[in-house]
Design an enzyme around this catalytic site. Structure first.
Site, PDB file in Angstrom:
ATOM      1  N   LYS A   1      -1.179 -17.771  30.641  1.00 31.05           N
ATOM      2  CA  LYS A   1      -1.273 -16.981  31.872  1.00 31.05           C
ATOM      3  C   LYS A   1      -0.321 -17.424  32.964  1.00 31.05           C
ATOM      4  CE  LYS A   1      -4.743 -17.281  34.870  1.00 31.05           C
ATOM      5  NZ  LYS A   1      -5.999 -17.060  35.623  1.00 31.05           N
TER       6      LYS A   1
ATOM      7  N   HIS B   1      38.672   3.293  29.634  1.00 32.22           N
ATOM      8  CA  HIS B   1      37.546   4.054  29.114  1.00 32.22           C
ATOM      9  C   HIS B   1      37.454   3.985  27.595  1.00 32.22           C
ATOM     10  CE1 HIS B   1      40.621   6.875  31.039  1.00 32.22           C
ATOM     11  NE2 HIS B   1      41.123   6.555  29.875  1.00 32.22           N
TER      12      HIS B   1
END
Length: 469
Positions: free
Chosen positions: A23, A363
């Protein structure tokens, strides 16, 4: 000067989290909850810190390292029993001891400091940190007598109807005289609804002994928020995120929409940087001044220097030097380094590669395992072919070179300074300086071949329709 110690309670199993992860190790804004608590305690110049661990002890120790000592609570018998496990490490020491829970990540160093000071000013053996809660359900209640002195702390399950109406609650943080604490812990009993040894029961013991018990009511109830399930984890994260974002805005960072901006606790951002909605900055990321981080970008453990523009891209464990730019929709993978004023355009992926100053990769390109010099142009659709199915290989491209569109660079190759790769080439050999590499078949035009293919009929029909328009 009074010595200061701290005990962090981190032994609970956290069954309501329904998780394989211990936890207190669930993260809030990029840092495990227990690490938040330890970090804020450390800011108070502590002499020694002990973390009480149980289930998942090894994971907690791996996370916190040697910043704290550890005590094991092998069996979960309550908070009083948990603190008692630290007796071998702290029991014989003079001074004050702060106790905090490892699942309360929102407490600040300032609040802990105020508790220490209040405790000393009252000459108390025990001081509990309290808060006013409009909805106190689930919290222990602070029960005071008619003159306002704390008599006891009653847990929710043990409270009478009248006690349950009290809105002053126990935050789970305390300051004790160290030796008095451990002496009292041996006197508490487990005759309660849970059958556990409650730490708050020492307050009533001190009262009966005529010792001073105090309560310091903090101003901000929000800090005391504990995390026992995923809903509380989400709420704590919202509070922490707001705190981080507001602090950055006070330091001169523009957040267009703070409610949709997610920044981890250890991230640094320089002034006059603009961050658009949907951005996530994670881990140890450092953003310089005068940057622009476009919408929905995600940056993890990376360094972004001054003047960089990131447009809707994903960056992990990478470096972008000043005035470079990327995006939209590009990806820097680990060990990518983008040089000053370099341009990484759209749909480009860079992995374990260095891109030099002023170089442009516009690109639709993959650059992996490569070193590119300065002032290079990499044409659209270029692929640095680095993997042979077993091993990765490296490519070097020298300064002032030109890589034509739709090229495949088959590693390992070295392309020298001032070299030229013709568009559409598949390069498998080195290219020397001032040479051009060209590796493609010659064009052959087949007379009348258009009419042999189905497209010719489609073109004829379209042409007839065009004449009728």
């Amino acid at each position: 000067m009074t010595s200061k110690y701290a005990i962090i309670l981190a032994a609970g199993q956290g069954t309501r989290m329904k998780s394989k992860l211990y936890k207190v190790l669930h993260p809030v804004c990029g840092k495990p909850m227990v690490d938040h608590v330890l970090t804020e305690i450390e800011k108070n110049n502590m002499d020694e810190i002990v973390t009480v661990v149980g289930h998942g002890a090894e994971m907690v120790e791996k996370t916190l390292g040697d910043r704290t000592k550890y005590a094991l609570q092998a069996e979960q018998l309550g908070t009083g029993h948990a603190v008692l496990q630290a007796e071998k490490l702290l029991g014989d020491k003079d001074g004050m001891t702060l106790i905090a829970c490892g699942d309360t990540p929102l407490f600040t160093a300032k609040t802990f400091e105020e508790l220490f000071e209040y405790h000393k000013s009252k000459g108390a053996v025990a001081t509990v940190l309290t808060a006013h809660a409009e909805n106190p359900f689930g919290y222990g209640r602070i029960i005071r007598n008619e003159i306002g002195i704390v008599e006891k702390i009653v847990e929710q399950k043990d409270a009478t109807v009248e006690e349950a109406t009290v809105k002053e609650i126990n935050t789970g943080v305390y300051c004790f005289d160290n030796k008095e604490l451990f002496a009292a812990l041996h006197q508490i009993k487990n005759d309660n609804a849970q059958g556990e040894y409650y730490l708050p029961d020492v307050m009533e013991i001190f009262q009966k002994q005529g010792k001073v018990v105090a309560a310091y009511q903090m101003k901000n109830f929000e800090e005391s928020m504990g995390v026992n399930d995923r809903i509380a984890l989400s709420n704590a994260t919202k509070v922490m995120r707001r705190r981080i974002n507001e602090n950055l805005m006070r330091q001169g960072v523009t957040l267009i929409d703070p409610d949709t901006t997610y920044i981890d606790i250890d991230v640094k951002v320089g002034s006059d940087t603009v961050i658009e909605p949907g951005v996530q900055l994670k881990g140890k990321t450092e953003i310089g001044a005068d940057c622009y981080i476009g919408a929905h970008s995600e940056i993890i453990d990376s360094v972004i220097e001054d003047g960089v523009k990131v447009t809707s891209s994903y960056i992990e464990d990478a470096v972008m030097h000043k005035n470079s730019n990327i995006g939209p929709y590009s990806h820097l993978r680990p060990k990518a380094e983008i040089g000053e004023n370099a341009h990484i355009g759209n749909f480009v992926e860079v992995k374990k590669a260095t891109i030099g100053k002023n170089t442009k990769v516009g690109h639709l390109t993959y650059v992996g395992d490569a070193t590119l010099g300065r002032d290079i142009n990499v044409g659209c659709g270029t692929v640095f072919v680095n993997y042979d199915g077993i091993n990765k290989h490296h490519t070097t491209v020298g300064d002032y070179s030109f890589i034509g569109s739709a090229s495949n660079i088959i590693a390992p190759v070295n392309i020298a300074d001032h070299a030229y790769v013709a568009a559409g080439s598949t390069i498998t050999d080195d290219i020397d300086a001032h040479d051009m590499g060209i590796a493609r078949g010659r064009q052959v035009n087949k007379k009348g071949y258009f009419d042999r293919y189905p497209v010719a009929e489609a073109a004829r029909i379209a042409e007839e329709k065009a004449k009728e328009e």
